[in-house]
Design an enzyme around this catalytic site. Sequence first.
Site, mmCIF file in Angstrom:
data_model
loop_
_atom_site.group_PDB
_atom_site.id
_atom_site.type_symbol
_atom_site.label_atom_id
_atom_site.label_comp_id
_atom_site.label_asym_id
_atom_site.label_seq_id
_atom_site.Cartn_x
_atom_site.Cartn_y
_atom_site.Cartn_z
ATOM 1 C CG ASP A 39 -2.231 0.703 1.020
ATOM 2 O OD1 ASP A 39 -2.213 1.906 0.692
ATOM 3 O OD2 ASP A 39 -3.289 0.060 1.167
ATOM 4 C CG ASP A 65 2.551 4.614 -7.196
ATOM 5 O OD1 ASP A 65 1.493 4.156 -7.682
ATOM 6 O OD2 ASP A 65 3.044 5.704 -7.553
ATOM 7 C CG ASN A 92 -8.333 -4.548 -2.714
ATOM 8 O OD1 ASN A 92 -9.541 -4.636 -2.872
ATOM 9 N ND2 ASN A 92 -7.785 -3.673 -1.855
ATOM 10 C CE1 TYR A 161 -13.998 1.678 -8.856
ATOM 11 C CE2 TYR A 161 -16.289 0.973 -8.969
ATOM 12 C CZ TYR A 161 -15.006 0.831 -8.450
ATOM 13 O OH TYR A 161 -14.752 -0.162 -7.532
ATOM 14 C CE LYS A 165 -12.347 -1.464 -9.591
ATOM 15 N NZ LYS A 165 -11.194 -2.186 -9.009
ATOM 16 C CB VAL A 196 -18.608 -3.616 0.867
ATOM 17 C CG1 VAL A 196 -18.303 -3.949 2.316
ATOM 18 C CG2 VAL A 196 -18.748 -4.897 0.041
ATOM 19 C CB THR A 198 -15.360 -0.097 2.807
ATOM 20 O OG1 THR A 198 -15.593 0.274 1.429
ATOM 21 C CG2 THR A 198 -15.402 -1.611 2.935
#
Length: 267
Positions: A39, A65, A92, A161, A165, A196, A198
Amino acid sequence: MGSYDLTGRTALVTGGAQGLGQGMAEALAKAGAAVVIADVQEDLGRQTADAIKQSGASSGFVRLDVTDDDNWAQAVEAVVGEHGGLDIVVNNAGVEITGLVADLNPADVRKMLEVNVLGTSLGVKHAFRAMRPGGVAGNGGAVVNISSVAATIAFPGIAGYSATKSAVDRLTRVAAMESGKLGYGVRVNCVYPGLVPTQMGNQLATDVVDVGLFPSVEEAIGAVVAQTPAGRLGEVADMADAVVFLASDAARFITGTGLPVDGGMGM
């Protein structure tokens, strides 16, 4: 019968410091894998890795990165050097920037393309180079890319987006074919998570209200639930368990596919 036991394997999870990535990393560790959090959020990433260690599993952190080719090479080298191999890569890391098509911001689309498409592509590239015969790991393995239900539905406000995807889905299938044809021994699949709650999911609900698509966050979330036969939002564990399955020997004859984990929303 296939097994979900990942003992003896090493997994790298991008965007693993928080949210879905954190849940995936924890689930892989619970299944027995040594898990490296990759990350750009160094403090948070190290905290996540430390928490996994405290559970009794092997874990570590590497700053990555995902849009940087050289950084990928360095990260894989560090993982193999520390853990002796690399068997699972979970791509992810991703970003979502809400916006109407009529108000499209080129900088926002470029950022999503860089992280979601280029970042995932580089993850597959370096997984292949490490895992294929003659690579620094060289024992084959599994790549799990994280797409989205956004690749399969027409939900307003997320055109950029959704496009990125959808690209992850196509990348997954071509990469799986190349791996098979070239004898890499690496299975490549993707997951389509549903919404979700998050930090990223909650921000999306707020953003679609801000651009005038829904009168309230509650109504935005309600619209998602109404489109979902299972009648609820997704949970981190729903997505994490799917990743463990695809990384495991239980999925040994599965490659080049996308697994919807969306409660039926994208059917």
